[in-house]
Design an enzyme around this catalytic site. Sequence first.
Site, PDB file in Angstrom:
ATOM      1  N   HIS A   1       0.836  -1.207   0.000  1.00 35.57           N
ATOM      2  CA  HIS A   1       0.000   0.000   0.000  1.00 35.57           C
ATOM      3  C   HIS A   1       0.872   1.260   0.000  1.00 35.57           C
ATOM      4  O   HIS A   1       0.626   2.191  -0.751  1.00 35.57           O
ATOM      5  CB  HIS A   1      -0.889   0.031   1.248  1.00 35.57           C
ATOM      6  CG  HIS A   1      -2.079  -0.887   1.181  1.00 35.57           C
ATOM      7  ND1 HIS A   1      -2.776  -1.285   2.299  1.00 35.57           N
ATOM      8  CD2 HIS A   1      -2.710  -1.482   0.152  1.00 35.57           C
ATOM      9  CE1 HIS A   1      -3.778  -2.072   1.954  1.00 35.57           C
ATOM     10  NE2 HIS A   1      -3.761  -2.219   0.645  1.00 35.57           N
TER      11      HIS A   1
ATOM     12  N   TYR B   1      -9.512   4.707   2.873  1.00 38.16           N
ATOM     13  CA  TYR B   1     -10.055   3.576   3.652  1.00 38.16           C
ATOM     14  C   TYR B   1     -11.571   3.627   3.830  1.00 38.16           C
ATOM     15  O   TYR B   1     -12.243   2.598   3.666  1.00 38.16           O
ATOM     16  CB  TYR B   1      -9.316   3.451   4.994  1.00 38.16           C
ATOM     17  CG  TYR B   1      -8.018   2.690   4.815  1.00 38.16           C
ATOM     18  CD1 TYR B   1      -7.975   1.308   4.975  1.00 38.16           C
ATOM     19  CD2 TYR B   1      -6.863   3.345   4.419  1.00 38.16           C
ATOM     20  CE1 TYR B   1      -6.791   0.609   4.767  1.00 38.16           C
ATOM     21  CE2 TYR B   1      -5.681   2.654   4.209  1.00 38.16           C
ATOM     22  CZ  TYR B   1      -5.650   1.285   4.380  1.00 38.16           C
ATOM     23  OH  TYR B   1      -4.498   0.588   4.157  1.00 38.16           O
TER      24      TYR B   1
ATOM     25  N   GLU C   1       0.841   2.213   8.094  1.00 34.65           N
ATOM     26  CA  GLU C   1       1.264   2.875   6.855  1.00 34.65           C
ATOM     27  C   GLU C   1       1.769   4.299   7.131  1.00 34.65           C
ATOM     28  O   GLU C   1       2.733   4.754   6.502  1.00 34.65           O
ATOM     29  CB  GLU C   1       0.124   2.857   5.826  1.00 34.65           C
ATOM     30  CG  GLU C   1      -0.021   1.446   5.237  1.00 34.65           C
ATOM     31  CD  GLU C   1      -1.368   1.155   4.573  1.00 34.65           C
ATOM     32  OE1 GLU C   1      -2.060   2.106   4.163  1.00 34.65           O
ATOM     33  OE2 GLU C   1      -1.717  -0.038   4.477  1.00 34.65           O
TER      34      GLU C   1
ATOM     35  N   TYR D   1      11.506  -4.161  -3.170  1.00 38.77           N
ATOM     36  CA  TYR D   1      11.041  -3.754  -4.496  1.00 38.77           C
ATOM     37  C   TYR D   1      10.672  -2.276  -4.483  1.00 38.77           C
ATOM     38  O   TYR D   1      10.580  -1.662  -3.420  1.00 38.77           O
ATOM     39  CB  TYR D   1       9.821  -4.588  -4.911  1.00 38.77           C
ATOM     40  CG  TYR D   1       8.637  -4.449  -3.973  1.00 38.77           C
ATOM     41  CD1 TYR D   1       7.733  -3.390  -4.088  1.00 38.77           C
ATOM     42  CD2 TYR D   1       8.424  -5.362  -2.941  1.00 38.77           C
ATOM     43  CE1 TYR D   1       6.668  -3.250  -3.211  1.00 38.77           C
ATOM     44  CE2 TYR D   1       7.353  -5.230  -2.068  1.00 38.77           C
ATOM     45  CZ  TYR D   1       6.486  -4.172  -2.204  1.00 38.77           C
ATOM     46  OH  TYR D   1       5.433  -4.028  -1.329  1.00 38.77           O
TER      47      TYR D   1
ATOM     48  N   GLY E   1      12.229 -14.456 -11.281  1.00 39.41           N
ATOM     49  CA  GLY E   1      12.350 -14.469  -9.821  1.00 39.41           C
ATOM     50  C   GLY E   1      13.786 -14.344  -9.341  1.00 39.41           C
ATOM     51  O   GLY E   1      14.046 -14.251  -8.136  1.00 39.41           O
TER      52      GLY E   1
ATOM     53  N   GLY F   1       3.178 -10.973  -7.448  1.00 35.74           N
ATOM     54  CA  GLY F   1       1.785 -10.625  -7.720  1.00 35.74           C
ATOM     55  C   GLY F   1       1.050 -10.723  -6.405  1.00 35.74           C
ATOM     56  O   GLY F   1       1.697 -10.880  -5.358  1.00 35.74           O
TER      57      GLY F   1
END
Length: 403
Positions: A85, A95, A137, A190, A272, A398
Amino acid sequence: MLSEATIATIKSTVPVLAEHGRTITEHFYKRMFSRHPELLNIFNHAHQKQGKQPQALANAVYAAAAHIDNLPAILPAVRVIAHKHRSLGITADQYPIVGENLLAAIQEVLGEAATPEILAAWGEAYGVIADVFISIEAEMYKEAEQAVGGWADFRPFVVDRKVAESEVITSFYLVPQDGAAIASFEPGQYITVKVNVPGSPNTANRQYSLSCEPGKPYYRLSVKREEGGLVSNYLHQQVNAGDVLDLSAPAGEFLLDRQDSRPVVLLSGGVGLTPMTSMLHTLAADAAKGIQPGRAVLYMHSALSGSVHALRDEVLAAAGRIGESAKVRFVYEQPTEADRAAGLFDREGRIDAAYLAAESPADAVYYICGPVPFMRAMVEALQSLGVENDRIRYEFFGPASQL
Ligand SMILES: Cc1cc2nc3c(=O)[nH]c(=O)nc-3n(C[C@H](O)[C@H](O)[C@H](O)COP(=O)(O)OP(=O)(O)OC[C@H]3O[C@@H](n4cnc5c(N)ncnc54)[C@H](O)[C@@H]3O)c2cc1C
Ligand code: HEM
């Protein structure tokens, strides 16, 4: 805090909702996108069409609800989602939109079975779950922004170099447009790339693991061109040196544990290999600094054949820097005559339990990444060898699914 009665209602209705989970979440997304089309700029449309994302969200909401009286138990899982997120720039004010549409979808799918009491309980539970995500978050945005060279949402990067690594994988070396420092990252993390693909009505966001070693003045992504894929084809065919891409700060909880002195096996299939290659570089840099000296490392990679096998020489060189304690094994499923002649691979076929048993150092920790069927086969093989679950770590390219 939720009342005992609310908790009881939630727990007694989780099975019903889980049974209708897919129908509810698919309806939820249709409903939400028709009322908030701006959210089409954030969600991955291919994941929607394949039903993977609705399933992942449904699973998460029901898992959270089932643990509503013991939320700390699911915090690790929440953190993985919260990282994604954060990398997508999800904000607290979104939200209530999700909550309102989820509740309405429950009501519309279940009809009279969704009594006012049940809906009120789920509304309250969603609020509690959402607050957990929002606060985690908020902390992550702060950390990302306050890190040296860090930033909170998206930052423009220039493609410095574009390098074909195989017939299907191309690397992009990215430097910040503002010329300032960039945040370091943990190998395995990532970033999210946000792009406007010409002809596409919405912006698209995709995650790519960093394939380089941390501490460089650039980030490197290595992207496989997916047949029919929107962003990977755009990157391969239309993005070139000098072009600008918007990147999130590094994110993710699939991390190489550098404090751990146990042997490590980096196990990848196809593209991968990106987080594994970053991890291998880091292990090589650590070895050079005398960190965890002699730690045994096995880098095992499965590719279809030599023509699609990326970063081969780089991986061999990194392992070479570690020395005798590092070993590399390449496994080709369909090697060509040229692959054979050049001696590019160590084994023909697939990685199986016997091969893992024969090649792995004892008591190793396994890091796994690749297509879902590959990861499933690896996890099953390791379990059949008696490797405990806490020595098996993996990353999904994914939405997370069951292995
Ligand atoms: C944490 C993480 C790290 C990742 N790291 C990497 C990495 O290092 N390198 C890398 O290459 N990738 C990585 N990925 C995957 C990457 O994010 C993208 O999913 C990938 O590049 C495909 O994106 P795309 O836009 O090209 O394909 P999409 O447009 O998202 O499509 C994906 C697939 O679905 C198919 N599809 C599209 N629409 C439909 C439809 N309507 N019905 C059925 N099928 C459909 C496409 O043909 C394609 O095969 C990572 C993903 C995650 C989550
Ligand atoms: C408590 C509420 C929420 C829960 C439980 C939840 C859960 C999830 C889960 C499980 C995933 C998949 C993670 C993965 O495996 O990759 C996910 C991804 C995502 N979430 Fe949420 N989420 C919530 C709220 C929101 C909100 C408010 C938004 C913003 C509108 C949002 C936007 C997204 C997006 C865009 C993705 C990535 C989708 C994709 O790649 O297909 N989520 N969320």
